[in-house]
Design a protein around this motif. Structure first.
Motif, short mmCIF file in Angstrom:
data_model
loop_
_atom_site.label_atom_id
_atom_site.label_comp_id
_atom_site.label_asym_id
_atom_site.label_seq_id
_atom_site.Cartn_x
_atom_site.Cartn_y
_atom_site.Cartn_z
N ALA A 19 0.82 -1.21 0.00
CA ALA A 19 0.00 0.00 0.00
C ALA A 19 0.85 1.26 0.00
N THR A 20 2.00 1.21 0.67
CA THR A 20 2.88 2.38 0.71
C THR A 20 3.79 2.47 -0.52
N THR A 21 3.82 1.39 -1.32
CA THR A 21 4.70 1.35 -2.49
C THR A 21 4.00 1.85 -3.74
N VAL A 22 2.74 1.47 -3.92
CA VAL A 22 2.04 1.85 -5.15
C VAL A 22 1.45 3.24 -5.00
N ALA A 23 1.43 3.97 -6.13
CA ALA A 23 0.87 5.32 -6.13
C ALA A 23 -0.64 5.32 -6.24
N GLY A 24 -1.20 4.29 -6.89
CA GLY A 24 -2.63 4.20 -7.06
C GLY A 24 -3.31 3.56 -5.87
N PRO A 25 -4.63 3.44 -5.91
CA PRO A 25 -5.39 2.86 -4.79
C PRO A 25 -5.15 1.36 -4.66
N LEU A 26 -5.23 0.88 -3.44
CA LEU A 26 -5.18 -0.54 -3.14
C LEU A 26 -6.46 -0.88 -2.37
N GLN A 50 -8.88 -10.95 -4.38
CA GLN A 50 -8.43 -10.80 -3.00
C GLN A 50 -7.89 -9.41 -2.74
N VAL A 51 -7.15 -8.89 -3.74
CA VAL A 51 -6.58 -7.55 -3.65
C VAL A 51 -6.69 -6.91 -5.03
N VAL A 52 -7.04 -5.63 -5.07
CA VAL A 52 -7.08 -4.89 -6.32
C VAL A 52 -6.09 -3.73 -6.23
N VAL A 53 -5.23 -3.62 -7.23
CA VAL A 53 -4.26 -2.53 -7.29
C VAL A 53 -4.62 -1.65 -8.48
N GLY A 54 -4.98 -0.41 -8.21
CA GLY A 54 -5.27 0.54 -9.28
C GLY A 54 -3.99 1.19 -9.75
N ALA A 55 -3.35 0.57 -10.73
CA ALA A 55 -2.02 1.00 -11.16
C ALA A 55 -2.06 2.34 -11.89
N THR A 56 -1.05 3.14 -11.62
CA THR A 56 -0.88 4.41 -12.33
C THR A 56 0.40 4.41 -13.16
N THR A 57 1.31 3.49 -12.86
CA THR A 57 2.59 3.40 -13.56
C THR A 57 2.99 1.94 -13.71
N ALA A 58 4.01 1.70 -14.55
CA ALA A 58 4.55 0.35 -14.67
C ALA A 58 5.14 -0.12 -13.36
N GLU A 59 5.65 0.80 -12.58
CA GLU A 59 6.22 0.44 -11.27
C GLU A 59 5.14 -0.08 -10.33
N ASP A 60 3.93 0.48 -10.40
CA ASP A 60 2.82 -0.04 -9.60
C ASP A 60 2.50 -1.48 -10.00
#
Length: 462
Positions: A19-26, A50-60
């Motif tokens: 959660a602290t690593t990705v820029a988008g919502p988790l 189980q988990v959704v990551v709203g990616a904003t970048t390739a790093e996310d």
């Protein structure tokens, strides 16, 4: 049932770190906005993860993959959500709708787009330069997934498959590493993901060629459904006479009583002849003229259009809807095939199928690949797709009616197209030759030996 994935834990082993690593919502199922984040264009089922990551970048995206690897989870991806819903409690789903960067080079005639870009977004940037990609029939479709599945365009008979014009692909592989692949390096990933699409990595951006084509002559003629036999037989004789500059399809439509539709079409069963021509409008109109006498016309909307407005040709639904589909390629479309199709889905059938379309292939779609890729179905003469709405009084019968269309046309079937087939992962294997399928599986195992992105059933789209 999910197969446990064992691997050396690497970064992001706990969700708080992720959660602290990705820029988008988790988001997890307990969070507000979880269902909305997962819901796409196809509303046929309630998605789950189980988990959704709203990616904003390739790093996310890379962070999400590393978290999944560390916790024995699989990874799925949703862009615009036109495909089957992704579900599974052992799944991390990456949504890429926020990855909307667009870079257009009007001199080099190229575009680089993020994984969340839709055709309408790209057209708004390319149209002022008189340029277009090899656009699909609906502007709400995602540019990346369209290319990865091959990319069959109304302009395809002139320009070929969209996948053949991809210059480079940025993706995150199952080891959580961001890579860029292109044909010059002879990359097996480049070959596989263009046409193989699922299970090789999560594509975060692609770069591809653009073409000078500010306008097209196009639109359609809606005939009364009672004339379906006459129109389909006329179309099957006329369509193969067209030059490569022209594209066409014919569709049996069961239209809802929607006030947003033109009044003559509301609640009607109609036969829609769709037509595009990339050359001289007067020549284009003359080529279409023989079809105008095929039956009683309910509505005609054909004119010179901005290429960015190709939606006006197919008039696909612009908003989310539940749907199920099945497609197949045909080696030919003789009179007996027309009769078989009409028996399965003609005006006399009480059917939940909203559309049954037959599209002319050929032209540049049958030319040899410009660059090696895994796009299947290059040598089909026609493509058929049936789409049903699993809702309303006949909703439970959608599967049976889709199967009836497939069975009716089986004597002329020669495969299917990945973006149109509507099949589960096991059935999709038959789209490629045994040699191609073996190569695809070998590449999957090489780059994802533990199955982080592996597509084992229709719920997982890697």
């Amino acid at each position: 049932m999910n197969t446990p994935i064992t691997s050396e834990p690497i970064d992001f082993a706990d969700i708080d770190t992720l959660a602290t690593t990705v820029a988008g919502p988790l988001l997890t199922p307990a969070d507000e906005g979880y269902t909305a984040e997962l819901t796409g264009f196809n509303l046929v089922a309630t998605p789950a993860a189980q988990v959704v990551v709203g990616a904003t970048t390739a790093e996310d995206v890379a962070a999400a993959v590393r978290y999944a690897r560390s916790n024995g989870l699989r990874v799925g991806v949703r862009a615009t959500g036109h495909g089957a819903p992704i579900e599974g409690r052992g799944t991390v789903v990456v949504t890429t709708s926020r990855m909307t960067e667009i870079v257009v080079d009007p001199v080099a005639k190229t575009a680089r787009v993020g994984a969340g870009v839709r055709w309408r977004d790209l057209a708004a940037v390319t149209a002022p330069h008189g340029l277009t990609g090899i656009v699909g029939s609906s502007s709400s479709v995602g540019v990346v997934g369209y290319h990865l599945g091959g990319g069959l365009s109304p302009l395809g008979r002139r320009f070929g498959w969209a996948a053949d014009h991809v210059r480079s692909i940025e993706l995150v592989t199952a080891d959580g590493i961001i890579r860029t692949v292109d044909p010059s390096a002879g990359s097996d990933l480049y070959w596989a993901i263009l046409g193989g699409r699922d299970g090789f990595g999560i594509v975060t951006a692609i770069e591809f060629e653009l073409f000078e084509l500010p306008t097209v002559y196009g639109g359609g003629i809606f005939f009364a459904g009672s004339a379906a036999a006459d129109v389909l037989h006329a179309w099957r004789e006329w369509a193969p006479t067209l030059p490569d500059e022209a594209g066409t399809s014919v569709a049996i439509l069961r239209l809802p009583p929607d006030p947003n539709l033109p009044a003559p079409l509301q609640g009607q069963l109609a036969v829609h002849v769709r037509y595009t021509h990339t050359g001289d409008p007067a020549t284009a109109a003359a080529l279409l003229a023989p079809m105008r006498s095929a039956g009683p016309i309910l509505l005609e909307n054909i004119d010179v259009l901005p290429t960015a407005a190709l939606d006006a040709v197919h008039m696909d639904p612009p908003g989310p809807m539940p749907s199920a589909e099945r497609g197949s390629l045909l080696s030919e479309f003789p009179a007996s095939a027309v009769d078989a199709l009409l028996e399965a889905a003609g005006p006399q059938v009480a059917s939940p199928l909203a559309i049954v379309e037959v599209r002319l292939m050929g032209g540049a779609l049958q030319r040899p690949q410009r660059v090696p890729n895994a796009v299947a179905g290059r040598y089909g003469a026609f493509n058929v797709i049936a789409i049903g709405v699993p809702a309303g009084p006949l909703g439970a019968q959608v599967g049976a009616h889709l199967s009836a269309v497939t069975a009716a046309l089986a004597p002329w079937s020669c495969g299917a197209l990945l973006n149109f087939c509507g099949l589960g992962a096991a059935e999709r294997a038959g789209l490629w030759t045994p040699e191609q399928q073996m190569r695809l599986e070998t590449i999957r195992r090489r780059h994802d030996p533990t199955g982080v992105l592996r597509v084992d059933d229709p719920s997982f789209v890697g």
